[in-house]
Design an enzyme around this catalytic site. Structure first.
Site, PDB file in Angstrom:
ATOM      1  N   THR A 131       0.848  -1.201   0.000  1.00 33.96           N
ATOM      2  CA  THR A 131       0.000   0.000   0.000  1.00 33.96           C
ATOM      3  C   THR A 131       0.872   1.235   0.000  1.00 33.96           C
ATOM      4  O   THR A 131       1.576   1.506   0.988  1.00 33.96           O
ATOM      5  CB  THR A 131      -0.912   0.027   1.259  1.00 33.96           C
ATOM      6  OG1 THR A 131      -1.655  -1.176   1.293  1.00 33.96           O
ATOM      7  CG2 THR A 131      -1.861   1.210   1.214  1.00 33.96           C
TER       8      THR A 131
ATOM      9  N   TRP B  62       9.184   1.603   4.349  1.00 36.41           N
ATOM     10  CA  TRP B  62       9.776   2.924   4.105  1.00 36.41           C
ATOM     11  C   TRP B  62       9.568   3.904   5.251  1.00 36.41           C
ATOM     12  O   TRP B  62       9.303   5.091   5.005  1.00 36.41           O
ATOM     13  CB  TRP B  62       9.202   3.529   2.815  1.00 36.41           C
ATOM     14  CG  TRP B  62       9.657   2.838   1.583  1.00 36.41           C
ATOM     15  CD1 TRP B  62       8.877   2.119   0.724  1.00 36.41           C
ATOM     16  CD2 TRP B  62      10.994   2.789   1.054  1.00 36.41           C
ATOM     17  NE1 TRP B  62       9.642   1.626  -0.309  1.00 36.41           N
ATOM     18  CE2 TRP B  62      10.942   2.025  -0.130  1.00 36.41           C
ATOM     19  CE3 TRP B  62      12.228   3.312   1.471  1.00 36.41           C
ATOM     20  CZ2 TRP B  62      12.068   1.766  -0.898  1.00 36.41           C
ATOM     21  CZ3 TRP B  62      13.360   3.058   0.697  1.00 36.41           C
ATOM     22  CH2 TRP B  62      13.264   2.297  -0.460  1.00 36.41           C
TER      23      TRP B  62
ATOM     24  N   THR C  56      11.001   6.259   7.478  1.00 30.88           N
ATOM     25  CA  THR C  56      12.289   6.948   7.620  1.00 30.88           C
ATOM     26  C   THR C  56      12.569   7.319   9.071  1.00 30.88           C
ATOM     27  O   THR C  56      11.695   7.860   9.751  1.00 30.88           O
ATOM     28  CB  THR C  56      12.301   8.208   6.730  1.00 30.88           C
ATOM     29  OG1 THR C  56      12.064   7.787   5.394  1.00 30.88           O
ATOM     30  CG2 THR C  56      13.628   8.955   6.813  1.00 30.88           C
TER      31      THR C  56
ATOM     32  N   ARG D  85       4.697  18.629   3.060  1.00 35.08           N
ATOM     33  CA  ARG D  85       5.005  19.030   1.676  1.00 35.08           C
ATOM     34  C   ARG D  85       5.665  20.397   1.651  1.00 35.08           C
ATOM     35  O   ARG D  85       6.601  20.634   0.880  1.00 35.08           O
ATOM     36  CB  ARG D  85       3.720  19.033   0.837  1.00 35.08           C
ATOM     37  CG  ARG D  85       3.260  17.636   0.540  1.00 35.08           C
ATOM     38  CD  ARG D  85       2.023  17.585  -0.335  1.00 35.08           C
ATOM     39  NE  ARG D  85       1.566  16.203  -0.364  1.00 35.08           N
ATOM     40  CZ  ARG D  85       0.318  15.817  -0.142  1.00 35.08           C
ATOM     41  NH1 ARG D  85      -0.611  16.704   0.092  1.00 35.08           N
ATOM     42  NH2 ARG D  85       0.003  14.536  -0.171  1.00 35.08           N
TER      43      ARG D  85
ATOM     44  N   GLY E 196      30.806  17.648 -16.261  1.00 36.43           N
ATOM     45  CA  GLY E 196      31.401  16.598 -17.091  1.00 36.43           C
ATOM     46  C   GLY E 196      31.588  15.327 -16.277  1.00 36.43           C
ATOM     47  O   GLY E 196      30.797  15.017 -15.378  1.00 36.43           O
ATOM     48  N   GLY E 197      32.680  14.605 -16.559  1.00 37.96           N
ATOM     49  CA  GLY E 197      32.944  13.336 -15.871  1.00 37.96           C
ATOM     50  C   GLY E 197      33.088  13.514 -14.365  1.00 37.96           C
ATOM     51  O   GLY E 197      32.698  12.658 -13.580  1.00 37.96           O
TER      52      GLY E 197
ATOM     53  N   GLU F  78       5.699  11.764   0.124  1.00 40.04           N
ATOM     54  CA  GLU F  78       4.611  12.727   0.403  1.00 40.04           C
ATOM     55  C   GLU F  78       3.703  12.908  -0.809  1.00 40.04           C
ATOM     56  O   GLU F  78       3.279  14.015  -1.133  1.00 40.04           O
ATOM     57  CB  GLU F  78       5.176  14.076   0.851  1.00 40.04           C
ATOM     58  CG  GLU F  78       5.774  13.992   2.232  1.00 40.04           C
ATOM     59  CD  GLU F  78       6.741  15.110   2.523  1.00 40.04           C
ATOM     60  OE1 GLU F  78       7.091  15.853   1.598  1.00 40.04           O
ATOM     61  OE2 GLU F  78       7.145  15.219   3.680  1.00 40.04           O
TER      62      GLU F  78
HETATM   63  C1  LIG Z   1      13.562   7.042   0.703  1.00 38.84           C
HETATM   64  C2  LIG Z   1      12.110   6.968   0.991  1.00 38.84           C
HETATM   65  C3  LIG Z   1      11.639   7.398   2.218  1.00 38.84           C
HETATM   66  C4  LIG Z   1      10.276   7.302   2.528  1.00 38.84           C
HETATM   67  N1  LIG Z   1       9.843   7.681   3.775  1.00 38.84           N
HETATM   68  C5  LIG Z   1       8.566   7.408   4.144  1.00 38.84           C
HETATM   69  C6  LIG Z   1       8.140   7.595   5.498  1.00 38.84           C
HETATM   70  O1  LIG Z   1       8.902   8.075   6.334  1.00 38.84           O
HETATM   71  N2  LIG Z   1       6.881   7.229   5.828  1.00 38.84           N
HETATM   72  C7  LIG Z   1       6.003   6.690   4.926  1.00 38.84           C
HETATM   73  O2  LIG Z   1       4.868   6.366   5.295  1.00 38.84           O
HETATM   74  N3  LIG Z   1       6.376   6.506   3.622  1.00 38.84           N
HETATM   75  C8  LIG Z   1       7.631   6.845   3.220  1.00 38.84           C
HETATM   76  N4  LIG Z   1       8.032   6.633   1.914  1.00 38.84           N
HETATM   77  C9  LIG Z   1       7.113   5.987   0.997  1.00 38.84           C
HETATM   78  C10 LIG Z   1       6.574   6.918  -0.070  1.00 38.84           C
HETATM   79  O3  LIG Z   1       5.697   7.853   0.507  1.00 38.84           O
HETATM   80  C11 LIG Z   1       5.903   6.024  -1.126  1.00 38.84           C
HETATM   81  O4  LIG Z   1       6.949   5.360  -1.816  1.00 38.84           O
HETATM   82  C12 LIG Z   1       5.045   6.803  -2.072  1.00 38.84           C
HETATM   83  O5  LIG Z   1       3.903   7.269  -1.405  1.00 38.84           O
HETATM   84  C13 LIG Z   1       4.588   5.978  -3.271  1.00 38.84           C
HETATM   85  O6  LIG Z   1       4.081   4.745  -2.882  1.00 38.84           O
HETATM   86  P1  LIG Z   1       4.627   3.408  -3.588  1.00 38.84           P
HETATM   87  O7  LIG Z   1       6.096   3.428  -3.502  1.00 38.84           O
HETATM   88  O8  LIG Z   1       3.922   2.244  -3.005  1.00 38.84           O
HETATM   89  O9  LIG Z   1       4.221   3.576  -5.120  1.00 38.84           O
HETATM   90  P2  LIG Z   1       2.849   3.171  -5.805  1.00 38.84           P
HETATM   91  O10 LIG Z   1       1.693   3.724  -5.067  1.00 38.84           O
HETATM   92  O11 LIG Z   1       2.855   1.715  -6.093  1.00 38.84           O
HETATM   93  O12 LIG Z   1       2.961   3.982  -7.156  1.00 38.84           O
HETATM   94  C14 LIG Z   1       3.913   3.672  -8.174  1.00 38.84           C
HETATM   95  C15 LIG Z   1       3.516   4.391  -9.446  1.00 38.84           C
HETATM   96  O13 LIG Z   1       2.288   3.840  -9.907  1.00 38.84           O
HETATM   97  C16 LIG Z   1       1.522   4.824 -10.557  1.00 38.84           C
HETATM   98  N5  LIG Z   1       0.171   4.852  -9.954  1.00 38.84           N
HETATM   99  C17 LIG Z   1      -0.218   4.403  -8.723  1.00 38.84           C
HETATM  100  N6  LIG Z   1      -1.538   4.591  -8.556  1.00 38.84           N
HETATM  101  C18 LIG Z   1      -2.000   5.171  -9.691  1.00 38.84           C
HETATM  102  C19 LIG Z   1      -3.269   5.646 -10.115  1.00 38.84           C
HETATM  103  N7  LIG Z   1      -4.364   5.565  -9.364  1.00 38.84           N
HETATM  104  N8  LIG Z   1      -3.356   6.221 -11.336  1.00 38.84           N
HETATM  105  C20 LIG Z   1      -2.275   6.348 -12.119  1.00 38.84           C
HETATM  106  N9  LIG Z   1      -1.048   5.933 -11.756  1.00 38.84           N
HETATM  107  C21 LIG Z   1      -0.910   5.348 -10.567  1.00 38.84           C
HETATM  108  C22 LIG Z   1       2.242   6.148 -10.417  1.00 38.84           C
HETATM  109  O14 LIG Z   1       2.961   6.416 -11.589  1.00 38.84           O
HETATM  110  C23 LIG Z   1       3.210   5.892  -9.288  1.00 38.84           C
HETATM  111  O15 LIG Z   1       4.352   6.693  -9.436  1.00 38.84           O
HETATM  112  C24 LIG Z   1       9.377   6.783   1.570  1.00 38.84           C
HETATM  113  C25 LIG Z   1       9.850   6.377   0.322  1.00 38.84           C
HETATM  114  C26 LIG Z   1      11.197   6.467   0.029  1.00 38.84           C
HETATM  115  C27 LIG Z   1      11.678   5.991  -1.304  1.00 38.84           C
END
Ligand SMILES: Cc1cc2nc3c(=O)[nH]c(=O)nc-3n(C[C@H](O)[C@H](O)[C@H](O)COP(=O)(O)OP(=O)(O)OC[C@H]3O[C@@H](n4cnc5c(N)ncnc54)[C@H](O)[C@@H]3O)c2cc1C
Length: 523
Positions: free
Chosen positions: A255, A281, A283, A382, A479-480, A503
């Protein structure tokens, strides 16, 4: 009319026509998912038009950069809307006067001129502030350069944890309570002070300091929006004093964007709740003293979600395991990442982990309100991320301006070439644009938090994209050597990539936050 104003009027009118047509097409937002590409493009174009409007507030000495930025954005809006214009019955041409102003603003000579000035200033672009905010910024800059800069590269390369000393010093200086009301132990200096502080810390290191304020900020805003008076008095002073560090846990392995589908459960038990399930994830979850955790207490959907403040012991490594006397367990393991190192982001497994009833945010009335409270927290998060993006952009502009001034090829400094100046001009103009909308969103957040949510989302969308673009352009101009770990630009590139992901990942932020707000019927 001055050029920037002409451009603002024309781009604003085009974006308004696009929004109105998209509202009709989506039946006031009810059919967004049937027209995703249209809504994403229109939302982004409306964001760019808003940035052009906010550039009016750029200080006078940045007027030439503001005009370049506005002209480039207006040209981008037309390009962005072109594929969907036929579906919206839209013509994307501006009138002749606006066209001429845009052409003048993006003319190579104009952009090269501002680029040359940026190189001469070694990328140090100011932004005039009032006395109080100016003092905040210069104090944080001095702190960041003295206390954080010496650790930034080491933490990044060795994926070390943020040193305790940085947290302690930031706490002493009151950085965790900048936007918390005074009656709850904060400084109440406002959201712009918070953004500027974050920006200065992120200019030196996104992860070693620039992101430390994000989590307390999100939890503080959620508590202010829906905590009981007791909870505000218990938690806000401790957060503001940096006595406790918070992590935020919404995302799960299955999710992400669909937050309403969160599955980790909280079951009632004697005196509290038992948490069971997987999170992803999270953090800073290792070092954090508390986790603001969104969990399911009811049936499916957003209304079955509740926000908890979950205590846990501190751990300083990449993995941890904790057990409670009653049998509850919590384990965590950090996922390796190419950037954003220093805080570590953990996958978590909760099994019957006990949380006292007093730590359900909002008390009994908070059951089922977790989604809304989390979203209130994210609006603030945000805004905070806008500061992170601006800091990284500033760092990339400075590093690149210095590099091109010193590096020579074909017998001349590369900063003397027109193309380099043009690229530096674009980078500097984009920085001014990112600041303009970020600072505007901070001011709006001080005036009316609810109304500011859409502007904060627009600002996050835009500023984070600029961070990715400008750091990459800076890397190319190195560059490099831009690919060598010894040059900090390679760290800025790795760090910037994460900004459009959290976010609200970029496509979802445009579609479901900005797009949805714009498509809603006008009151
Ligand atoms: C380094 C890092 C730190 C983080 N820290 C936190 C934290 O502290 N707390 C926390 O709760 N989360 C954290 N996150 C999680 C982050 O908020 C989620 O990765 C982000 O919300 C996206 O969720 P997902 O990775 O499951 O991507 P998904 O929801 O699977 O989405 C992947 C892609 O699918 C596409 N997509 C999804 N749904 C749709 C739709 N309805 N219509 C069209 N396209 C769609 C989009 O292109 C999207 O970019 C962190 C992530 C990272 C990488």
């Amino acid at each position: 009319m001055p050029e920037r104003r002409l451009i603002e009027t024309a781009a604003g009118a085009l974006a308004e026509r696009a929004v109105a047509a998209a509202r009709g097409l989506t039946r006031d937002g009810h059919a967004i998912d049937d027209h995703q590409v249209v809504v994403e493009r229109v939302a982004y174009a409306a964001t760019e038009a808003r940035v052009i409007g906010e550039l009016a507030a750029a200080p006078a000495e940045l007027a030439a950069l503001a005009t370049c930025a506005a002209a480039e954005l207006a040209a981008a809006i037309r390009y962005r809307l072109a594929p969907v214009a036929p579906l919206l019955g839209l013509t994307t041409a501006y009138d002749a006067e606006a066209e001429a102003a845009i052409a003048a603003g993006i003319a190579p000579a104009a952009v090269e001129r501002v680029g040359a000035a940026a190189i001469a200033a070694r990328g140090r672009l100011g932004w005039a502030l009032d006395e109080m905010l100016g003092e905040v910024r210069s104090n944080v800059r001095a702190f960041a350069e003295r206390e954080v800069a010496p650790h930034a590269e080491r933490i990044h390369r060795h994926d070390e944890l943020v040193p305790e000393r940085i947290i302690e010093e930031m706490a002493k200086l009151g950085y965790f309570g900048l936007s918390v009301p005074e009656r709850y132990g904060g400084h109440e200096l406002g959201n712009l002070a918070m953004v500027l502080t974050t920006e200065e810390l992120s200019r030196v290191s996104l992860a070693a300091a620039g992101s430390l304020i994000t989590r307390p900020e999100i939890l503080a805003k959620a508590l202010l929006a829906g905590g009981t008076e007791d909870q505000k008095q218990t938690w806000l002073p401790r957060l503001a004093a940096g006595e406790i560090m918070a992590a935020i846990s919404v995302t799960e392995p299955n999710t992400g964007s669909d937050v309403a589908a969160v599955a980790c459960r909280a079951e009632p038990t004697d005196g509290g709740w038992l948490i069971s399930g997987q999170k992803a994830w999270c953090t800073f979850a290792g070092r954090a003293d508390v986790i603001a955790l969104l969990a399911r207490t009811g049936a499916g959907g957003a209304k079955g979600l509740t926000l908890f403040i979950v205590d846990k012991p501190r751990f300083l490594g990449h993995e941890f395991a904790a057990a409670q006397p009653g049998g509850g367990t919590l384990t965590g393991k950090a996922d390796r990442t190419p950037g954003y190192r220093g805080m570590h982001s953990f996958g978590l497994a909760f099994d019957r982990w006990f949380v006292p009833a007093a730590q359900l945010v909002g008390g009994d009335a908070g059951i089922g309100r977790g989604f809304a409270l989390q979203m209130a927290g994210f609006a603030a998060g945000r805004l905070q991320t806008c500061g992170r993006a601006c800091g990284l952009i500033q760092a990339a502009v400075e590093a690149t301006a210095s590099y091109v001034a010193e590096r020579s090829q074909f017998g001349r400094p590369i900063g003397d070439y027109g193309l380099t100046r043009y690229q530096l001009g674009r980078m500097a103009a984009r920085l001014v644009a990112a600041r303009a909308i970020s600072y505007a969103a901070a001011g709006e957040m001080d005036r009316d938090e609810r109304a500011a949510a859409t502007l904060a989302a627009m600002a996050k969308l835009f500023a984070c994209d600029v961070a990715v673009e400008v750091t990459q352009l800076g890397q190319l101009l190195h560059g490099g050597w831009g690919y060598a770990e010894d040059y900090p630009i390679s760290r800025y590139v790795a760090d910037a990539q994460v900004l459009p992901i959290f976010e609200g990942v970029r496509p979802i932020l445009a579609l479901k936050v900005v797009g949805r707000a714009l498509m809603a019927p006008r009151g």
